[in-house]
Design a protein around this motif. Structure first.
Motif, short mmCIF file in Angstrom:
data_model
loop_
_atom_site.label_atom_id
_atom_site.label_comp_id
_atom_site.label_asym_id
_atom_site.label_seq_id
_atom_site.Cartn_x
_atom_site.Cartn_y
_atom_site.Cartn_z
N THR A 80 0.84 -1.20 0.00
CA THR A 80 0.00 0.00 0.00
C THR A 80 0.88 1.26 0.00
O THR A 80 2.11 1.17 0.16
N PRO A 81 0.28 2.46 -0.14
CA PRO A 81 1.08 3.69 -0.06
C PRO A 81 1.79 3.83 1.30
O PRO A 81 1.38 3.23 2.30
N HIS A 82 2.81 4.67 1.31
CA HIS A 82 3.73 4.78 2.45
C HIS A 82 3.02 5.02 3.79
O HIS A 82 3.40 4.44 4.80
N ASN A 83 2.02 5.89 3.79
CA ASN A 83 1.37 6.26 5.05
C ASN A 83 0.63 5.09 5.69
O ASN A 83 0.31 5.14 6.87
N LEU A 84 0.38 4.03 4.93
CA LEU A 84 -0.39 2.90 5.47
C LEU A 84 0.49 1.73 5.93
O LEU A 84 -0.01 0.76 6.48
N HIS A 85 1.79 1.82 5.67
CA HIS A 85 2.65 0.67 5.97
C HIS A 85 2.59 0.28 7.44
O HIS A 85 2.49 -0.90 7.78
N LYS A 86 2.69 1.27 8.31
CA LYS A 86 2.69 0.95 9.74
C LYS A 86 1.38 0.27 10.15
O LYS A 86 1.38 -0.82 10.73
N GLU A 87 0.29 0.91 9.79
CA GLU A 87 -1.04 0.40 10.19
C GLU A 87 -1.27 -1.01 9.61
O GLU A 87 -1.70 -1.92 10.32
N ASN A 88 -0.94 -1.18 8.34
CA ASN A 88 -1.20 -2.48 7.70
C ASN A 88 -0.28 -3.57 8.26
O ASN A 88 -0.71 -4.70 8.49
N THR A 89 0.98 -3.22 8.48
CA THR A 89 1.92 -4.22 9.00
C THR A 89 1.54 -4.62 10.42
O THR A 89 1.55 -5.81 10.77
N LEU A 90 1.18 -3.62 11.23
CA LEU A 90 0.77 -3.94 12.61
C LEU A 90 -0.46 -4.86 12.61
O LEU A 90 -0.54 -5.81 13.40
N MET A 91 -1.39 -4.59 11.71
CA MET A 91 -2.60 -5.41 11.63
C MET A 91 -2.24 -6.87 11.33
O MET A 91 -2.80 -7.81 11.92
N CYS A 92 -1.28 -7.06 10.45
CA CYS A 92 -0.84 -8.42 10.10
C CYS A 92 -0.14 -9.09 11.28
O CYS A 92 -0.41 -10.24 11.62
N LEU A 93 0.77 -8.34 11.92
CA LEU A 93 1.54 -8.92 13.03
C LEU A 93 0.61 -9.27 14.19
O LEU A 93 0.75 -10.32 14.81
N GLN A 94 -0.35 -8.38 14.44
CA GLN A 94 -1.27 -8.64 15.56
C GLN A 94 -2.13 -9.87 15.29
O GLN A 94 -2.61 -10.52 16.21
N ALA A 95 -2.28 -10.21 14.02
CA ALA A 95 -3.03 -11.43 13.67
C ALA A 95 -2.09 -12.65 13.59
O ALA A 95 -2.50 -13.74 13.19
N GLY A 96 -0.82 -12.44 13.93
CA GLY A 96 0.13 -13.57 13.98
C GLY A 96 0.76 -13.92 12.64
O GLY A 96 1.32 -15.01 12.48
N LYS A 97 0.72 -12.99 11.68
CA LYS A 97 1.30 -13.29 10.36
C LYS A 97 2.71 -12.72 10.21
O LYS A 97 3.01 -11.64 10.73
N ALA A 98 3.52 -13.43 9.45
CA ALA A 98 4.81 -12.89 9.03
C ALA A 98 4.55 -11.83 7.97
O ALA A 98 3.52 -11.87 7.27
N VAL A 99 5.48 -10.85 7.85
CA VAL A 99 5.24 -9.73 6.93
C VAL A 99 6.47 -9.37 6.12
O VAL A 99 7.58 -9.27 6.65
N LEU A 100 6.23 -9.12 4.84
CA LEU A 100 7.20 -8.45 3.97
C LEU A 100 6.53 -7.12 3.60
O LEU A 100 5.49 -7.12 2.95
N CYS A 101 7.13 -6.00 4.06
CA CYS A 101 6.50 -4.69 3.84
C CYS A 101 7.30 -3.88 2.82
O CYS A 101 8.52 -3.77 2.92
N GLU A 102 6.60 -3.29 1.87
CA GLU A 102 7.26 -2.46 0.85
C GLU A 102 8.08 -1.33 1.48
O GLU A 102 7.84 -0.92 2.60
N LYS A 103 9.03 -0.84 0.69
CA LYS A 103 9.81 0.33 1.10
C LYS A 103 8.97 1.57 0.85
O LYS A 103 8.11 1.52 -0.04
N PRO A 104 9.20 2.68 1.51
CA PRO A 104 9.95 2.78 2.75
C PRO A 104 9.17 2.03 3.83
O PRO A 104 7.94 2.03 3.81
N PHE A 105 9.87 1.44 4.74
CA PHE A 105 9.27 0.56 5.74
C PHE A 105 8.13 1.26 6.51
O PHE A 105 7.16 0.63 6.90
N ALA A 106 8.29 2.57 6.73
CA ALA A 106 7.28 3.38 7.44
C ALA A 106 7.57 4.83 7.08
O ALA A 106 8.45 5.12 6.27
#
Ligand SMILES: NC(=O)c1ccc[n+]([C@@H]2O[C@H](COP(=O)([O-])OP(=O)(O)OC[C@H]3O[C@@H](n4cnc5c(N)ncnc54)[C@H](OP(=O)(O)O)[C@@H]3O)[C@@H](O)[C@H]2O)c1
Length: 330
Positions: A80-106
């Motif tokens: 997703t666009p840069h501003n959503l990386h944190k929110e989207n990645t946290l959502m995945c981690l909180q659900a117990g998923k491994a994550v590969l997040c696009e650059k910039p990381f946040a």
């Protein structure tokens, strides 16, 4: 360990976002025999279905949260666009998923630290999708440098600038964390960090327009007087070459250096051109790194470790502070 040597079950991938890079990543995944794209998530049912039809994805989610809860998914690629990386990645981690997040990381260091903390607390795999690091040429380059074939590397020059005519693209919008530095400047900065480590001096200038950096240049200084000269842009096409200058020789990574296939090694007055091609579209290598880490039970990649992602973000924060560029969400 090469893909063919691993004895493992297929890694089941999900993707959040259906934009340009998601499509390229899905094509890259199709190259790997131990990867399976099982689920796609979009903000709309229609887009999820269209993507699913194009890439033969069995499960389509009409919101991101739903994909994170999907028991058939092992690892999620956030595109997703840069501003959503944190929110989207946290959502995945909180659900117990491994994550590969696009650059910039946040967007900045604070966001980066928060996401890394959650991944480490939950012992989940997390990596910034800095795909450039995983090309075969970059692996060879690291060997050449470690063997000191060009002696000690003293200077690095790298740029990544492109010209977009579409000012409506979110990359021109500060609300999305737009601008050249976060979009493409992160590549030469990441490269400098990999070669030289953490800079102790940073000086940069930028041309800012409507709240984002349209073009910029920076000089990073390191212990012992090593220097990196970098540039990035979203309104100016730059040569997109990289040079490493050592005490015994030079390396020129031909354009586009961030998706490299050819380098010229200049030692003792002789130029050797090395062609080191990649297979697929290149995104397969970072996906393969994720699969390798997961199969070995690792929560971080040695090639793109989280502490380095954090130090790259610190450098970008420092550069932006010098320009006085603050995003609306900061
Ligand atoms: N590694 C690379 O080579 C590379 C190249 C280009 C970009 N990138 C990075 O990949 C990420 C995505 O870039 P992209 O070029 O793929 O962008 P894009 O084509 O605009 O796609 C972004 C996707 O994010 C989702 N999204 C969620 N909220 C959105 C919003 N408010 N506005 C627009 N899209 C929204 C959309 O998917 P849904 O509509 O399905 O929800 C959209 O398709 C960025 O971090 C970018 O820096 C990496």
């Amino acid at each position: 360990m090469a893909e063919e040597d691993r004895v493992t079950e297929k890694i089941r991938w999900g993707i959040i976002g259906t934009g340009d890079i998601a499509k390229k990543f899905a094509s890259g995944l199709s190259m790997l025999s131990d990867a399976e794209l099982v689920a796609i998530a979009s903000r709309t049912r229609k887009t999820a279905d269209a993507f699913g039809d194009s890439f033969h994805v069995p499960k389509r989610h009409s919101n991101y949260q739903s994909l994170t809860q999907d028991p058939d998914v092992d690892v999620i690629y956030v595109s997703t666009p840069h501003n959503l990386h944190k929110e989207n990645t946290l959502m995945c981690l909180q659900a117990g998923k491994a994550v590969l997040c696009e650059k910039p990381f946040a967007i900045n260091v604070n966001e980066t630290m928060e996401v890394i903390r959650v991944a480490r607390e939950r012992k989940l795999f997390l990596m910034e999708a800095m795909w450039t690091r995983f090309f075969p040429l970059m692996t060879r380059l690291r060997e050449i440098i470690a063997a000191k074939i060009i002696g000690e590397v003293r200077m690095l020059m790298a740029d990544f600038g492109y010209r977009s005519e579409n000012q409506d693209f979110w990359v021109f919008n500060p609300n999305f964390g737009g601008g050249g530095l976060l979009d493409v400047g992160v590549y030469p900065i990441s490269f400098s960090h990999q070669i030289f480590g953490i800079p102790n001096q940073i000086t940069g200038i930028a041309h800012l327009h409507k709240g984002v950096d349209e073009q910029s240049a920076a000089i990073l200084g390191y212990e012992g007087g090593k220097i990196a000269i970098i540039a990035s842009a979203i309104t100016t096409e730059t040569p997109q070459a990289a040079h490493l200058l050592g005490t015994k020789g030079r390396i020129h990574i031909h354009a586009p250096w961030w998706k490299p296939e050819t380098l010229t090694l200049a030692v003792n007055g002789k130029d050797e051109v090395m062609h080191i091609p990649f297979q697929g579209n290149g995104y397969n290598y970072e996906a393969d790194e994720v699969a390798r880490c997961l199969s070995e039970g690792k929560t971080e990649s040695d090639t793109m470790p989280l502490d380095e992602t954090l130090s790259i973000m610190k450098t970008m924060d420092t550069i932006r502070r010098q320009w006085k560029l603050k995003y609306p969400m900061e």
